[in-house]
Structures are given as C-alpha cells and as structure tokens.
Design a protein around this motif. Structure first.
Motif: not given
Length: 446
Positions: A26-41, A168-179
């Motif tokens: 829950r903590l990791v998702t909450a903190a990383a979700v915004g960063n993921a949305l940035e790199f996804y966009d 997890w901050q950086t990992a979320s970027q990678g997952a977003a780019i891949l998605g």
C-alpha cells in the motif's frame, strides 16, 4: 479528517506476514503511482507525437507539426522548477500526504485534457492552447511529485532498507515505460491509420486515468512522515533550505544532471533508430520496450546493493562504467544497424544508468534533513530535469545535425558525467547513517 501518522500504519507485533506485505504494498503503490503516471504519459506522448502534431497544430509542413508537438511537450519542463519550489515547500510545511494528493490531482487534470480535447479541425485555435495548458499543469505537478513521494518511501523504510524502498520510485518508471510501449505497439498493430488518427491515440491516455482513483484512495491513507507539520511557513522552509543547505542543493543538482541526461539519451534511442539507423518503426520500438523492462529490474538490484555496500560505490562505479561503455556501444550500434544490436546497446546503457541513478537518488534524498527533505529533493530534481533533461534530445539532434557524427550522444554523456562524478565524490556516505526520522511499517523483516 485527521492525518494518519506513521505509527498508525505500523503493524502490530503479532501481525501475519500477509498483513506486513499488504502494508508495504500500500505504501509503495501510493508513493510511486504519480511517478509512474508521469513516465507513462511521457512515453505515450512521444509515441504519438507526429500524429498529435497533425491533429492539433495548423501547420502544413510535417516537420513543423512534429516540432510544435515536441515543443508543446517540452513546455511542461519550464513549470517543473516552479512545482518543485511551491509543492516541495508545501510538503515540508503542511505534510507529505496533502502534497501528494495535490500532485496527483493536478496530473489527472492534465492527462484528462490530453485524452478528451478535440482536435484543431473541431475547435480551432483552442485545441493547441488547451494542449499547452495541460502540459504546463502536468509540469507543475511533476516538479513537485518526486520530492514528497521519495521522502515518504525513505522515511517509512526499515533501517538498513532505505535503498530497497526508494528503488520503487525508479522501478515504477520502468514499469510505466514498458506498459506505455506495449500499449503503443498493440494499438498500432491492431488499428488502422484512420482509426488511430480518429480516436485510437487517445486510448492510452484514457487507460492511464484508470490508476488515478486507486492512487487518490490509497494516498488518503498514507502515513504523515513530516515530523512537525505546520511548524514553518513555506517561505521559512525555502529560506532554511537556501541558507543552511545550499551546498547540498548544488551538489544534488549536479549529481542528478548526468542521470537525467543519460535517461533522456536512452529515451532517444527509439528516435535514433528511426532517423540515424534507418530501422522501421516496428523494430525501433524495441528500444522503448527494452528500456522499460531493464529499468524495472535493475532498480531493485541497485537499491539492495546500495544498502549492503553503500550509495557512493554503486553510483560512482556504475557512472564510470557508463562513461567507458557508451562510446564503443554507439560505435557498435552505428556499425551494425540491426534490431538485436539496438536491444543490446539499449539494455547495457539502461542497466548501468539505472544502477547509478537509484543509488544517487537515495543518497541525494538522505543528505537533506526531514524538515527540508521534500523541498530539497523536489527543487534539485526539477531544476536538473528542466535545465538538462528538457534540452537533451534537442542538444543531441543539433549535435548530430551540425557535426554529422552519429556518435555525438556518447560525447555529450561523457562530458556531463565527468562533472557529475566530481559532485558524487563530494557527497557524504549516508547508507549507515541514522536519519532523524525513519519509521518501519512492520516489526518483522522487510
């Protein structure tokens, strides 16, 4: 509604392993979700930049359309320092949780505008105006996102695991780019050109919005890790940052400089494959997919490694490895001009860059004390990304066009890495250092 404290998220001594894992997730998702949305966009916009240029800008020249589309994306970089300044200080004044609620709300507005704004053919000049405003709003939000979200991950980590949590901050970027890369490839393969131009390009942006309600919900329940919310005003926070931590701020900007340049050089690999190597789009896109997958995997390794041997050895030696590898890597790629060479070079450079980036991000976050941690990281990150990340692709294109040398990106990375290396050596080693506030979500091993 009262703001939850870290202790409210701690799991009782008798908690099961499943309950502890649920709290961490829950903590990791909450903190990383915004960063993921940035790199996804970012990735989606780059994938459909040419199409967006045709639909939103009344220029008949295809090159002009592309330049305007890229420029409209780039304007978001100009508001990042402002976001880092305002929202970073807000996070150190009112708390991490309200700041993260604000950033994800602003990002939602920007992404929604991209998904639903009619084209120039439907509403005229209002279309590009709305597009640019949306990018400005997103830039403001993203400039303030990294500071508080990274601070929360670091401050809620168990001692000895701060690198692993922050990774997890950086990992979320990678997952977003891949998605985003997968979404772009699938839509281009499934839909016709007419369908893509009509509505298909909007689908990935709409899909990105689905994570927003989840992000808003779980961010409402985040622990508040600022020690004394409301103690200082925003002006006081910024004054304290400048007067007492100016050296740390300058070093952080210089360290992040080479990281953001390397990241955007890696992002440029798809365009490099199209324009310089002459590969078709279906093969060039493998660079994006490779980059996303490698970032997601390498981030965890770097975070855990930095917890064992220190931040400085990981970020310095991997940065030296980038400097040694990038010239022969580009030389090999230009000579081979094949998809397997593109995948290999992208994977190698992305792996080394990620090793350095994660360890450096943890170190830079740790050098700022709790009362200015969000503003210090947010401002240094936003200034560095705006000044260097926002200009990297333009600088590379200009260097290649001016010199005619396809190896120009390698020289650019080597030069800026040398400057950042000096700053890395100046940083203190922080991995064994107790920070004033670091609370665990669990009582067992994490």
């Amino acid at each position: 509604m009262s703001i939850p404290t870290v202790s409210s998220l701690n799991v009782a001594p008798g908690a099961t392993l499943g309950q502890r894992k649920q709290s961490r997730a829950r903590l990791v998702t909450a903190a990383a979700v915004g960063n993921a949305l940035e790199f996804y966009d970012f990735t989606v916009y780059g994938f459909f930049a040419l199409l967006i240029g045709k639909l939103f800008f009344p220029v008949h020249d295809p090159v002009g359309q592309l330049l305007l589309a890229v420029a409209s994306f780039g304007v978001g970089f100009f508001t990042r320092p402002l976001g880092g300044l305002l929202i970073g200080a807000y996070a150190d004044r009112a708390g991490r949780r309200p700041a993260l609620m604000l950033t994800i709300s602003l990002m939602t507005v920007g992404t929604l505008a991209l998904a639903v704004t009619p084209s120039y053919g439907s509403i005229g000049l209002a279309a590009p105006v709305i597009l640019v405003i949306a990018r400005l709003v997103q830039g403001l939000a993203l400039g303030g996102e990294v500071g508080p979200s990274t601070a929360v991950l670091l401050e809620c980590a168990r001692p000895g695991r701060r690198g692993a949590y922050t990774s997890w901050q950086t990992a979320s970027q990678g997952a977003a780019i891949l998605g985003a890369g997968v979404a772009g490839v699938l839509l281009s393969a499934i839909l016709s050109k007419e369908q893509l131009a009509d509505w298909g390009w909007r689908v990935p942006f709409a899909l990105g919005l689905f994570i927003v309600p989840v992000g808003l919900y779980i961010r409402r329940c985040l622990p508040e890790t600022l020690l004394a919310p409301g103690t200082h005003g925003s002006i006081d926070v910024l004054r304290m940052l400048w007067r007492q931590h100016r050296r740390s701020l300058v070093l952080a900007i210089l360290v992040i400089m080479c990281l953001t340049i390397s990241t955007y050089v890696n992002n440029y690999m798809t365009t490099f494959a199209l324009t310089t190597l002459g590969l078709p789009a279906s093969k060039a896109m493998w660079a994006t997919l490779t980059q996303g997958a490698v970032i997601a995997a390498a981030a965890f390794w770097s975070g855990n490694l930095s917890d064992r041997i220190g931040r400085k050895p990981v970020m310095i030696w991997s940065r030296i490895a980038v400097m040694l590898a990038i010239y022969p890597a580009f030389l090999f790629l230009v000579g081979e001009k094949s998809v397997w060479a593109l995948v290999f070079v992208t994977a190698l450079l992305t792996f080394l860059t990620t090793l350095s980036a994660v360890a450096a991000l943890v170190a830079v976050t740790e050098i700022f004390p709790n009362e200015v941690r969000s503003s210090g990281l947010a401002l240094s990150y936003a200034v560095s990304v705006a000044a260097f990340g926002g200009t990297t692709q333009f600088a590379i294109a200009w260097l290649i066009g001016t010199t005619g040398n396809p190896l120009s990106p390698a020289y650019y990375v080597i030069l800026t890495s040398a400057i950042s290396l000096w700053a890395m050596f100046q940083l203190p080693e922080t991995f064994r250092q107790d920070i004033p506030f670091s609370a665990s979500l669990e009582t067992g091993h994490g």
